[in-house]
Scaffold this motif. Structure first.
Motif, short mmCIF file in Angstrom:
data_model
loop_
_atom_site.label_atom_id
_atom_site.label_comp_id
_atom_site.label_asym_id
_atom_site.label_seq_id
_atom_site.Cartn_x
_atom_site.Cartn_y
_atom_site.Cartn_z
N PHE A 198 -6.96 -0.81 -1.32
CA PHE A 198 -6.06 0.30 -0.98
C PHE A 198 -6.41 0.98 0.42
CE2 PHE A 198 -5.94 0.26 -5.60
CZ PHE A 198 -4.72 -0.03 -5.60
N SER A 199 -5.82 1.68 1.13
CA SER A 199 -5.92 2.15 2.26
C SER A 199 -6.99 3.35 1.99
CB SER A 199 -4.78 2.79 3.00
OG SER A 199 -4.15 3.69 2.27
N ARG A 200 -7.42 4.13 2.97
CA ARG A 200 -8.60 5.39 2.89
C ARG A 200 -7.54 6.35 2.24
NH1 ARG A 200 -11.44 6.24 7.89
NH2 ARG A 200 -12.64 4.65 7.14
N GLU A 201 -6.43 6.50 2.77
CA GLU A 201 -5.30 7.77 2.28
C GLU A 201 -5.37 7.65 0.59
OE1 GLU A 201 -1.28 9.56 3.48
OE2 GLU A 201 -1.40 7.48 3.93
N VAL A 202 -4.92 6.31 0.22
CA VAL A 202 -4.88 6.25 -1.17
C VAL A 202 -6.07 6.44 -1.74
CG1 VAL A 202 -4.14 4.60 -2.83
CG2 VAL A 202 -2.76 4.69 -0.85
N ARG A 203 -7.01 6.02 -1.33
CA ARG A 203 -8.54 5.96 -1.95
C ARG A 203 -8.75 7.76 -2.08
NH1 ARG A 203 -10.15 1.70 1.35
NH2 ARG A 203 -11.34 3.04 2.55
N SER A 204 -8.36 8.39 -1.18
CA SER A 204 -8.55 9.87 -1.05
C SER A 204 -7.79 10.65 -2.18
CB SER A 204 -8.21 10.25 0.50
OG SER A 204 -8.26 11.72 0.55
N ASN A 248 0.87 -1.13 0.01
CA ASN A 248 0.12 0.01 -0.19
C ASN A 248 1.00 1.19 -0.12
OD1 ASN A 248 -2.93 0.88 0.28
ND2 ASN A 248 -1.84 2.07 1.92
N ASP A 249 2.05 1.26 0.64
CA ASP A 249 2.94 2.35 0.76
C ASP A 249 3.44 2.43 -0.74
OD1 ASP A 249 4.38 4.20 2.16
OD2 ASP A 249 6.17 3.12 1.96
N LEU A 250 3.59 1.43 -1.25
CA LEU A 250 4.23 1.53 -2.85
C LEU A 250 3.14 2.25 -3.71
CD1 LEU A 250 6.07 0.90 -5.42
CD2 LEU A 250 4.82 -1.43 -5.28
N ALA A 251 1.87 1.85 -3.46
CA ALA A 251 0.73 2.43 -4.27
C ALA A 251 0.60 3.79 -4.01
CB ALA A 251 -0.59 1.65 -3.77
N LYS A 252 0.63 4.30 -2.64
CA LYS A 252 0.64 5.71 -2.39
C LYS A 252 1.73 6.54 -3.25
CE LYS A 252 1.17 8.67 1.29
NZ LYS A 252 1.47 8.91 2.71
N ALA A 253 3.17 6.03 -2.93
CA ALA A 253 4.27 6.53 -3.54
C ALA A 253 4.10 6.53 -5.26
CB ALA A 253 5.38 5.76 -3.38
N LEU A 254 3.47 5.50 -5.85
CA LEU A 254 3.17 5.52 -7.53
C LEU A 254 2.29 6.32 -7.80
CD1 LEU A 254 3.14 1.67 -8.34
CD2 LEU A 254 4.45 3.37 -9.14
N LEU A 255 1.20 6.47 -7.01
CA LEU A 255 0.15 7.51 -7.05
C LEU A 255 0.52 9.02 -7.14
CD1 LEU A 255 -2.77 7.83 -8.07
CD2 LEU A 255 -3.44 7.62 -5.71
N GLN A 256 1.26 9.45 -6.03
CA GLN A 256 1.53 10.69 -5.91
C GLN A 256 2.62 10.99 -7.01
OE1 GLN A 256 0.63 12.87 -3.31
NE2 GLN A 256 1.34 14.17 -5.17
N ARG A 257 3.55 9.84 -7.31
CA ARG A 257 4.39 10.36 -8.54
C ARG A 257 3.64 10.59 -9.93
NH1 ARG A 257 9.06 6.25 -11.06
NH2 ARG A 257 7.17 5.27 -11.79
N TYR A 258 2.84 9.84 -10.17
CA TYR A 258 1.92 9.87 -11.39
C TYR A 258 1.18 11.17 -11.46
CZ TYR A 258 -1.61 8.41 -15.09
OH TYR A 258 -2.44 8.42 -15.93
N LEU A 259 0.44 11.45 -10.18
CA LEU A 259 -0.16 12.72 -10.22
C LEU A 259 0.63 14.23 -10.51
CD1 LEU A 259 -2.78 12.16 -7.21
CD2 LEU A 259 -3.28 12.25 -9.91
N ASP A 260 1.91 13.97 -9.76
CA ASP A 260 2.88 15.10 -10.18
C ASP A 260 3.19 15.14 -11.48
OD1 ASP A 260 2.47 15.56 -7.36
OD2 ASP A 260 4.53 14.55 -6.81
#
Length: 191
Positions: A125-131, A56-68
Motif C-alpha cells: 500500500f501507499s504511505r497514505e493507506v498505511r497512515s 491502491n485507490d480501491l484499498a483506500k476507499a475500502l479502508l475508509q468505508r470500513y473505519l467509518d
C-alpha cells in the motif's frame, strides 16, 4: 432520517467494494485481482478504472468505508449504553455486553478485521493507506481512552496507563476475531 438513494454508478462502486472486501477478508489483498472483481461485478476493466484509479485507490476507499462503518456501530452501542447509565464504568460494561451480544448474533462469526489484513500486507500500500491503518488504531485508542479516563475520574487512583489499557482492549477484540477464525468457533469473540 433521510435515506440516500444511490445512483447506478454509486451502486456499482459499492458492489465493487463489497466484492473486494469479501475477497480480501478471505484471501488477502495481494491475492485479490481486479480481473476477478470485475468478472463477479459483471463490468469491464474500464468500468473498474472509472471508479478507482488503481488497486491502491480501491484499498483506500475500502479502508475508509470500513473505519467509518466500524465507528458508526461502536458509536451506536456507546450511545445505547450511555442512555442506560450515567455512571461511566457501568455504561462501559453495558457497552461491552451490547458488543458481545452483537458479535454472538453473527451466525458465522466476525468476518475479520480489514485493518489487520492491511497491516500484515503493508508493503502493498501507499504511505497514505498505511497512515490510515495507523490512524484507525489511534482512533480506537482515543475512543476507548475517553471512556477509560471518565471511569478513572470516579475510581480510586492507580498507576495504570489508560492508553495502554485502551490498546489492550483493541488487542482483545482483534485477538478474539483471530481465535474465532482459527478455532472455527464463532462464539469465542463474544465470550
Amino acid at each position: 432520517m433521510t435515506i440516500k438513494v444511490l445512483t447506478k454508478g454509486e451502486q456499482t462502486r459499492e458492489r465493487l467494494m463489497d466484492i473486494a472486501q469479501d475477497a480480501v477478508m478471505r484471501k488477502g489483498f495481494a491475492a485479490t485481482s481486479i480481473d476477478e472483481m470485475i468478472a463477479e461485478a459483471g463490468i469491464t476493466k474500464s468500468g473498474f478504472f472509472y471508479h478507482f484509479r488503481d488497486k491502491n485507490d480501491l484499498a483506500k476507499a475500502l479502508l475508509q468505508r470500513y473505519l467509518d462503518d466500524e465507528w458508526a456501530v461502536f458509536q451506536t452501542l456507546f450511545d445505547q449504553a450511555d442512555a442506560l447509565s450515567e455512571d461511566p464504568l457501568h455504561s462501559f460494561l453495558i457497552f461491552l455486553k451490547l458488543f458481545a451480544d452483537m458479535m454472538a448474533d453473527l451466525p458465522s462469526g466476525h468476518p475479520g478485521c480489514l485493518v489487520a489484513s492491511y497491516v500484515y500486507s503493508e508493503h502493498l500500500f501507499s504511505r497514505e493507506v498505511r497512515s490510515m491503518t495507523t490512524d484507525g488504531h489511534r482512533i480506537w485508542r482515543s475512543r476507548f481512552g475517553e471512556r477509560l479516563r471518565a471511569i478513572a475520574e470516579k475510581s480510586p487512583k492507580s498507576d495504570v496507563d489508560l492508553d495502554d489499557l485502551a490498546d489492550m482492549l483493541s488487542a482483545v477484540a482483534d485477538g478474539g476475531i483471530i481465535l474465532s477464525k482459527s478455532l472455527h468457533d464463532p462464539i469465542v469473540l463474544p465470550r
